[in-house]
Write a protein that holds these residues in place. Structure first.
Motif, short mmCIF file in Angstrom:
data_model
loop_
_atom_site.label_atom_id
_atom_site.label_comp_id
_atom_site.label_asym_id
_atom_site.label_seq_id
_atom_site.Cartn_x
_atom_site.Cartn_y
_atom_site.Cartn_z
N PRO A 1 0.82 -1.22 0.00
CA PRO A 1 0.00 0.00 0.00
C PRO A 1 0.85 1.27 0.00
O PRO A 1 2.00 1.26 0.44
N GLU A 2 0.23 2.33 -0.48
CA GLU A 2 0.93 3.61 -0.59
C GLU A 2 1.53 4.06 0.74
O GLU A 2 2.65 4.54 0.77
N HIS A 3 0.79 3.91 1.85
CA HIS A 3 1.34 4.38 3.13
C HIS A 3 2.59 3.59 3.52
O HIS A 3 3.46 4.12 4.18
N CYS A 4 2.72 2.35 3.06
CA CYS A 4 3.93 1.58 3.31
C CYS A 4 5.06 2.05 2.39
O CYS A 4 6.21 2.16 2.82
N ARG A 5 4.72 2.32 1.14
CA ARG A 5 5.74 2.78 0.19
C ARG A 5 6.34 4.12 0.61
O ARG A 5 7.49 4.40 0.31
N LYS A 6 5.56 4.94 1.30
CA LYS A 6 6.02 6.27 1.70
C LYS A 6 6.72 6.31 3.06
O LYS A 6 7.14 7.36 3.50
N TYR A 7 6.83 5.17 3.71
CA TYR A 7 7.46 5.13 5.04
C TYR A 7 8.97 4.99 4.91
O TYR A 7 9.43 4.19 4.11
N PRO A 8 9.73 5.69 5.69
CA PRO A 8 9.36 6.82 6.53
C PRO A 8 9.26 8.09 5.70
O PRO A 8 9.90 8.21 4.65
N GLN A 9 8.50 9.03 6.19
CA GLN A 9 8.28 10.26 5.44
C GLN A 9 9.45 11.23 5.55
O GLN A 9 9.60 12.10 4.69
N SER A 10 10.25 11.10 6.58
CA SER A 10 11.40 11.98 6.78
C SER A 10 12.33 11.32 7.79
O SER A 10 11.98 10.32 8.43
N ILE A 11 13.51 11.90 7.96
CA ILE A 11 14.44 11.40 8.97
C ILE A 11 13.81 11.55 10.36
O ILE A 11 13.87 10.64 11.18
N LYS A 12 13.16 12.68 10.59
CA LYS A 12 12.49 12.90 11.88
C LYS A 12 11.41 11.85 12.11
O LYS A 12 11.30 11.28 13.21
N HIS A 13 10.62 11.55 11.09
CA HIS A 13 9.58 10.53 11.21
C HIS A 13 10.21 9.18 11.55
O HIS A 13 9.70 8.44 12.40
N ALA A 14 11.32 8.85 10.91
CA ALA A 14 12.02 7.59 11.20
C ALA A 14 12.48 7.54 12.65
O ALA A 14 12.28 6.54 13.34
N GLU A 15 13.08 8.63 13.11
CA GLU A 15 13.56 8.68 14.50
C GLU A 15 12.40 8.53 15.48
O GLU A 15 12.51 7.82 16.48
N GLU A 16 11.30 9.19 15.21
CA GLU A 16 10.14 9.15 16.11
C GLU A 16 9.48 7.78 16.16
O GLU A 16 8.82 7.44 17.14
N THR A 17 9.65 6.99 15.11
CA THR A 17 8.97 5.69 15.04
C THR A 17 9.92 4.49 15.18
O THR A 17 9.50 3.35 15.03
N GLY A 18 11.18 4.77 15.46
CA GLY A 18 12.14 3.67 15.71
C GLY A 18 12.74 3.04 14.48
O GLY A 18 13.34 1.97 14.56
N CYS A 19 12.62 3.69 13.33
CA CYS A 19 13.21 3.17 12.11
C CYS A 19 14.72 3.36 12.14
O CYS A 19 15.22 4.44 12.46
N ARG A 20 15.46 2.32 11.76
CA ARG A 20 16.92 2.37 11.76
C ARG A 20 17.51 2.59 10.36
O ARG A 20 18.72 2.43 10.17
N GLY A 21 16.68 2.96 9.42
CA GLY A 21 17.13 3.06 8.03
C GLY A 21 18.07 4.21 7.71
O GLY A 21 18.55 4.33 6.59
N PHE A 22 18.36 5.05 8.69
CA PHE A 22 19.30 6.15 8.48
C PHE A 22 20.59 5.98 9.28
O PHE A 22 21.42 6.87 9.33
N GLU A 23 20.74 4.82 9.92
CA GLU A 23 21.95 4.59 10.72
C GLU A 23 23.15 4.39 9.82
O GLU A 23 23.08 3.88 8.76
#
Length: 116
Positions: free
Chosen positions: A94-116
């Motif tokens: 789904p689109e909301h999955c394709r757009k995750y994360p929306q920003s570095i801040k969004h990633a940090e707030e939700t525990g995403c490690r994709g910017f490490e």
């Protein structure tokens, strides 16, 4: 789309821990894409809710067996003997999955490690 510097670590956090990954709704466009691709296996997990006059919202990841919300995305699979996960519908997610994360801040707030 996620920022260009994002690289998914396949940790599964987004699908396991964020309720909007599995207790949400999708757009008409997502449903139309699955219909065009003949992905009735995906569509059986979608529950259309009529808002009247040909207007619907589509709740997703509703168990076709019980009609209940699921506790996690049914398309997420843990790789054997690894601490990694894959999406079995990655190319059609789904689109909301394709757009995750929306920003570095969004990633940090939700525990995403994709910017490490």
């Amino acid at each position: 789309m996620p920022p260009k510097t994002f690289k998914c670590k396949q940790c599964g956090n987004c699908c396991l821990n964020l309720s909007d990954a599995f207790q949400t709704s999708v757009s008409d466009e997502d449903v139309a894409m699955w219909e065009r691709k003949g992905r009735f296996d995906i569509l059986e997990w979608v529950c259309p809710i009529s808002l009247g006059e040909d207007h619907n919202i589509y709740d997703i990841w509703i168990s076709p067996k019980t009609g209940d919300d699921v506790y996690r995305c049914p398309w997420l699979r843990k790789l054997p003997k690894q601490d990694k996960y894959i999406c079995r519908i990655h190319d059609l997610k789904p689109e909301h999955c394709r757009k995750y994360p929306q920003s570095i801040k969004h990633a940090e707030e939700t525990g995403c490690r994709g910017f490490e």
